[in-house]
Design an enzyme around this catalytic site. Structure first.
Site, short mmCIF file in Angstrom:
data_model
loop_
_atom_site.label_atom_id
_atom_site.label_comp_id
_atom_site.label_asym_id
_atom_site.label_seq_id
_atom_site.Cartn_x
_atom_site.Cartn_y
_atom_site.Cartn_z
N THR A 1 0.84 -1.19 0.00
CA THR A 1 0.00 0.00 0.00
C THR A 1 0.87 1.25 0.00
OG1 THR A 1 -0.27 0.45 2.39
CG2 THR A 1 -1.62 -1.30 1.42
N SER B 1 7.84 -0.99 15.03
CA SER B 1 7.87 -0.07 16.16
C SER B 1 9.14 0.77 16.03
CB SER B 1 7.81 -0.84 17.48
OG SER B 1 7.82 0.02 18.59
N TYR C 1 4.83 10.79 19.25
CA TYR C 1 5.42 9.62 18.59
C TYR C 1 5.58 8.48 19.58
CZ TYR C 1 8.83 6.83 15.93
OH TYR C 1 9.49 5.81 15.28
N LYS D 1 3.96 4.66 19.63
CA LYS D 1 4.79 3.45 19.61
C LYS D 1 4.68 2.64 20.90
CE LYS D 1 6.56 3.90 15.47
NZ LYS D 1 6.13 2.99 14.38
#
Length: 283
Positions: free
Chosen positions: A39, A140, A154, A158
């Protein structure tokens, strides 16, 4: 019954395949003879690979923050045959102090880094369970185990992905579905050029936030020591292992940073042992 990892030709589903690690994984899997549904957000991003590998590569346009589009793309992918390996790779980082971040920046960061992989993982669990197994790779970061100034949203994404994945891995292990968290360090993928910065405020200009911002704004590729091709090969190898690790730490910088963080947390925990026991009812 052969497990998905034993199949001669396996079907991968990779998000964020336009460049960086996603593209490297797509290309490596194709070179090894597998099929890939990749994708992207730019239609022509993988045209060269499509010319080389023909119908073994299917390219889908996908914005992972749109759940309706995710359902459509996953549905079309499953109609073409079982998916053996899912790689949730799409991501980016917002840089700046938490106080500086707009609500829209925070929301989009969490949608890309956490909500999208949660929904994509969930979409493939039933098909994998019914086909007898599969692999889900969550890209990750060492930022899923440590915290640094300027990356609060962020890290939220994660760290959330790590908790989600560890929980789900225990739910589905009896179905021969294996989940692996990949924790790369500084990798030469062009990630730094795609950083999104907050509007800087004077209060944070001269502290750790400002210093980190200056470093990221001026850093060149030499500080990113991880080779994305080698990372892709290492990740691919785990998909052939019958018992892959829950966490795959890649990069010396990652190893040392996470080792330090875990040691510090364990040391702090030990100092609270008596206090932890003191809150129980007296017997």
């Amino acid at each position: 019954m052969p497990t998905p990892s034993d199949k001669a030709v396996r079907h991968w589903f990779v998000t964020g395949a336009s460049g960086g690690l996603g593209r490297q994984l797509t290309e490596h899997a194709l070179q090894c003879g597998d099929r890939v549904t990749a994708t992207v957000r730019r239609p022509a991003a993988l045209e060269d690979l499509r010319e080389t590998y023909g119908d073994r590569l299917t390219v889908e346009i996908l914005d992972v923050t749109r759940p309706v589009d995710v359902d459509k793309v996953v549905g079309r992918t499953l109609q073409s045959g079982p998916v053996d390996i899912v790689v949730n790779n799409a991501g980016y980082a917002v840089v700046g102090a938490a106080e500086e971040m707009a609500v829209e920046q925070i929301r989009d960061q969490i949608e890309v880094l956490l909500l999208a992989p949660m929904l994509i993982t969930r979409a493939f669990l039933k098909p994998m369970r019914e086909q007898g197994g599969g692999r889900i790779i969550q890209i990750s970061s060492m930022g899923g185990q440590i915290g640094t100034p300027t990356h609060s949203s962020y890290h939220a994404g994660k760290w959330g992905l790590e908790g989600f994945t560890e929980s789900v891995s225990r739910e589905v292990c009896g179905f021969n579905i294996h989940l692996t968290l990949v924790e790369p360090g500084a990798t030469r993928t062009g990630f730094a050029s795609a950083l999104h910065y907050t509007t800087e405020t004077a209060a944070y200009r001269d502290n750790a936030v400002g210093q980190t911002r200056r470093y990221l704004e001026t850093a060149d590729d030499s500080v990113f020591t991880g080779d994305p091709a080698r990372l892709a090969a290492a990740i691919y190898d785990t998909t052939r292992h019958p018992n892959p690790p829950l966490r795959l730490t890649l990069g010396s910088d990652t190893y040392h940073a996470i080792h330090t963080a875990l040691t510090e947390r364990l040391t702090a925990l030990e100092t609270q042992k008596d206090l932890a026991a003191s809150v129980a009812f007296n017997r």
